[in-house]
Enzyme design. Structure first.
Site, PDB file in Angstrom:
ATOM      1  N   HIS A  18       0.826  -1.220   0.000  1.00  0.00           N
ATOM      2  CA  HIS A  18       0.000   0.000   0.000  1.00  0.00           C
ATOM      3  C   HIS A  18       0.859   1.268   0.000  1.00  0.00           C
ATOM      4  O   HIS A  18       0.988   1.980   0.999  1.00  0.00           O
ATOM      5  CB  HIS A  18      -1.043   0.026   1.116  1.00  0.00           C
ATOM      6  CG  HIS A  18      -0.608  -0.424   2.484  1.00  0.00           C
ATOM      7  ND1 HIS A  18       0.475   0.086   3.156  1.00  0.00           N
ATOM      8  CD2 HIS A  18      -1.166  -1.329   3.322  1.00  0.00           C
ATOM      9  CE1 HIS A  18       0.575  -0.475   4.330  1.00  0.00           C
ATOM     10  NE2 HIS A  18      -0.411  -1.354   4.459  1.00  0.00           N
ATOM     11  N   ASP A  69      -6.969  -4.152   0.950  1.00  0.00           N
ATOM     12  CA  ASP A  69      -6.497  -4.109   2.341  1.00  0.00           C
ATOM     13  C   ASP A  69      -7.699  -4.187   3.280  1.00  0.00           C
ATOM     14  O   ASP A  69      -7.709  -3.600   4.367  1.00  0.00           O
ATOM     15  CB  ASP A  69      -5.672  -2.842   2.605  1.00  0.00           C
ATOM     16  CG  ASP A  69      -4.918  -2.883   3.936  1.00  0.00           C
ATOM     17  OD1 ASP A  69      -4.677  -3.999   4.444  1.00  0.00           O
ATOM     18  OD2 ASP A  69      -4.586  -1.814   4.470  1.00  0.00           O
TER      19      ASP A  69
END
Length: 394
Positions: free
Chosen positions: A216, A274
């Site tokens: 990320h 996520d």
């Protein structure tokens, strides 16, 4: 319906997003679990009429912790199945299972459970996110459980996954970090740089040692400073690195996603969720490993401290946002949600694009608002297949 009928499906009239471009009014034939043929010819009696819809390859999520109220970190097979099913119904036909920082022995037990689901074809592999990450950038990971990435400990987790560990996120600046990156690369496991306080030179060292993913990107790492570019610039500028991005409107401003796309292109971007257990659910409290998360207005934050704790995103929403907010073309969106992550996992021969011979993993969206309509996995409708009428005549 006979077995033969179930094993043969033809979809007609849809817009097909193919590797070579977009075909209007195409026809896609499925036999068994595979795509049998793709044509732009006329429909035949018995085809399902998908006029007004767009068909793209099933989405591939490299980084997801749970959904449907369930968590992969629970170590309970039924919870893992529920999480996988929740994301499947939102178009994710290939999913990794991401863990969260915990005691090493607990992670070993979780790996044993998740490995069985990989062997059953439910999951594509295991991603260990933590405990080998920075205290300074730990986010929604319990600080007292963090460990330096000693290669022996990292190897213990990889071995516990019985050959199904696909990715390990670590902070390369920690003691043992670079050695662990080299070891993972030698084992064929993706070493991902994330939850890191690394500087620019150390990140370059990690990439040269074999790190190939940015976990990320932008989140849980130092920002870009004009004299200290940090890990973000190093990860963006090296063509060997695939960058994960969370396109939920919370983790990243749309302009930051635009910046990343403009720098690396969709061939190096993997859109991820996520997601934690609240994905597909409503507001409330949910566990994330050993921590408690409060979800309010769809945003997940730790009960203690308030840090963002994963997302409630599903990839159908990320797909829609990439087109309607970020202005990606259909082909670029497909590349980031399907083709690039499939290639990274070494699965490009069977998934990631609409091509004859590949698995019939399909997502159907409407052609105006790009909202999810139907999902097929390996030739079987998971969602919405009964919505389409049969073509009555040629």
């Amino acid at each position: 319906m006979t077995t033969a009928d179930r094993d043969r499906t033809a979809l007609a009239g849809a817009r097909l997003v193919l590797p070579g471009g977009v075909v209007e009014g195409g026809r896609l034939a499925v036999e068994g679990d595979r795509i049998a043929a793709l044509t732009s010819g006329e429909s035949e009696p018995g085809d399902l009429d998908l006029t007004g819809h767009t068909v793209v390859p099933g989405f591939v999520d490299l980084h997801v912790h749970g959904g449907g109220g369930a968590s992969y970190a629970s170590g309970i097979a039924e919870e893992a199945l529920l999480a996988a099913r929740t994301h499947l119904e939102h178009g994710t036909t290939t999913t990794m299972a991401s863990t969260v920082t915990g005691e090493i022995d607990d992670l070993v037990r979780q790996a044993a459970v998740l490995s069985e689901l990989v062997e059953d074809g439910i999951l594509a592999g295991i991603h260990f996110e933590g405990p080998f990450i920075s205290h300074h950038r730990c986010g929604a990971h319990r600080p007292d459980l963090l460990r330096d990435p000693d290669p022996a400990l990292v190897r213990k987790l990889v071995d516990a996954a019985r050959g199904h560990a696909r990715m390990v996120t670590l902070a390369p600046e920690l003691p043992g970090g670079l050695d662990s990156v080299r070891m993972l690369a030698d084992l064929g496991v993706i070493a991902a740089v994330g939850h890191t306080d690394s500087d620019y030179p150390t990140t370059l060292e990690a990439i040269d040692a074999g790190a190939s993913v940015a976990t990320h990107l932008f989140n849980a790492m130092p920002g870009i400073a004009h004299r200290a570019p940090g890990p973000i610039v190093a990860l963006l500028e090296d063509e060997r690195v695939t960058v994960e991005l969370i396109n939920d409107g919370v983790h990243l401003h749309p302009s930051v996603l635009d910046l990343a796309y403009g720098t690396v292109g969709p061939g190096r971007v993997a859109l991820i969720t996520d997601a934690m257990g609240a994905a597909g659910m409503g507001d409330g409290r949910y566990p994330l490993g050993p921590l408690q998360v409060e979800v309010k207005d769809g945003v997940a934050r730790l009960v203690e401290g308030g840090a963002i704790a994963g997302s409630t995103l599903t990839l159908d929403v990320a797909f829609k946002r990439s087109i309607t907010v970020n202005g990606l073309t259909l082909g670029q969106a497909v590349e980031s949600l399907s083709t690039t992550p499939a290639r990274l996992l070494g699965l490009a021969d069977s998934i990631g694009t609409l091509e004859a011979g590949k698995l019939a993993d399909l997502v159907v969206v409407d052609s105006t608002g790009y909202d999810l309509v139907a999902v097929m996995r390996q030739g079987r409708w998971v969602l919405g297949g009964d919505r389409f009428p049969t073509v009555k005549s040629v």
